[in-house]
Design a protein around this motif. Structure first.
Motif, short mmCIF file in Angstrom:
data_model
loop_
_atom_site.label_atom_id
_atom_site.label_comp_id
_atom_site.label_asym_id
_atom_site.label_seq_id
_atom_site.Cartn_x
_atom_site.Cartn_y
_atom_site.Cartn_z
N SER A 10 -19.68 15.81 10.98
CA SER A 10 -20.08 14.48 10.62
C SER A 10 -21.43 14.48 11.98
N THR A 11 -21.89 16.28 12.39
CA THR A 11 -23.32 16.19 12.99
C THR A 11 -24.69 16.39 12.23
N ILE A 17 -17.15 11.05 16.63
CA ILE A 17 -18.30 11.43 17.59
C ILE A 17 -19.34 9.86 18.37
N GLN A 22 -19.73 8.95 22.08
CA GLN A 22 -21.56 8.98 22.64
C GLN A 22 -21.35 7.59 22.80
#
Length: 254
Positions: free
Chosen positions: A193-194, A205, A209
């Motif tokens: 996902s990064t 994530i 966040q």
């Protein structure tokens, strides 16, 4: 009988919890609400959890299949007389693939292939080589030499010895490596996902966040349950395959 019943009950409970998390996550809101602070939503709703899970599984399936093909081929090659000299090199390469951080692989791969699925596949393939490669070496090394000699004495070619004798006998050990690699990739794939690859890392994530522990728990629990289910499924399929190939005479014959 009791142990077998307990195993089936555990499988059923795992599948039931996974089904609830994917299809009816709202049912778990009372349990997750304490982990969502300051009025934040307790249930991840930015995308379908089922869709993210299927994308995650597809990434793991493709990377595991590619890694298995490469690792098994390399393991076979270095156990043949012509390739034995390359064993130290091959082992060093797969060891580097395991020890090099996947995040670092992504950082190097993105400039070359761009964002999305491709850099994630590269990272996961490299990360999953070692278990399958080493299990292939161990499985082929454990094949009794007298069986191989008997096959050679019956006039089998090297290819026939490999496909009809060595690989069937080594299959249980190889499958253990495949199972380990798949489980490793299930967890590691969350980093995708990064670099804009869809998967359950989106949920984790998003939770990190926004400091929403409820999201982190949802993503983490789903990945953990998938690891249990996939490992169990590979074991069941592997047992069927081993039973089929093991049913043949080890050397020739119908």
């Amino acid at each position: 009988m009791t142990a077998r019943l307990a195993a089936w009950l555990a499988r059923g409970a795992t599948l039931a919890l996974l089904a609830v998390l994917l299809a009816r996550p709202a049912w778990l809101q009372p349990l997750l609400a304490p982990f969502a602070e300051n009025g934040a939503p307790a249930i991840y709703d930015r995308a379908s959890l089922l869709d993210l899970t299927l994308a995650h599984l597809a990434t793991v399936a493709v990377s595991s299949a590619l890694g298995t093909a490469i690792a098994v081929a390399a393991g076979i090659a270095v156990t043949r007389p012509a390739g034995a000299a390359f064993l130290p090199v091959a082992r060093s390469v797969v060891n580097i693939g395991q020890t090099f951080p996947p995040v670092a692989v992504l950082a190097l791969a993105v400039p070359a292939v761009g964002f999305g699925l491709k850099p994630v596949l590269i990272a996961l393939v490299l990360y999953g080589l070692l278990p399958v490669f080493e299990s292939t070496l161990a499985g082929l090394d454990d094949v009794p030499r007298d069986v191989v000699d008997a096959a050679r004495g019956m006039g089998m070619s090297g290819w026939q010895q490999l496909t009809s004798v060595e690989l069937p006998l080594a299959l249980p050990v190889i499958l253990n490596g495949v199972r380990l690699a798949a489980v490793i990739n299930l967890g590691t794939a969350t980093i995708g996902s990064t670099v804009a690859a869809r998967g359950l890392g989106d949920v984790i994530i998003a939770g990190l966040q926004t400091a929403n522990t409820a999201f982190v728990l949802q993503g983490g629990v789903i990945v953990g349950l998938l690891a249990v289910v996939v490992s169990d499924w590979i074991g069941v399929v592997g047992a069927v395959l081993v039973a089929r190939v093991g049913g043949r005479p080890p050397v020739g014959g119908d």
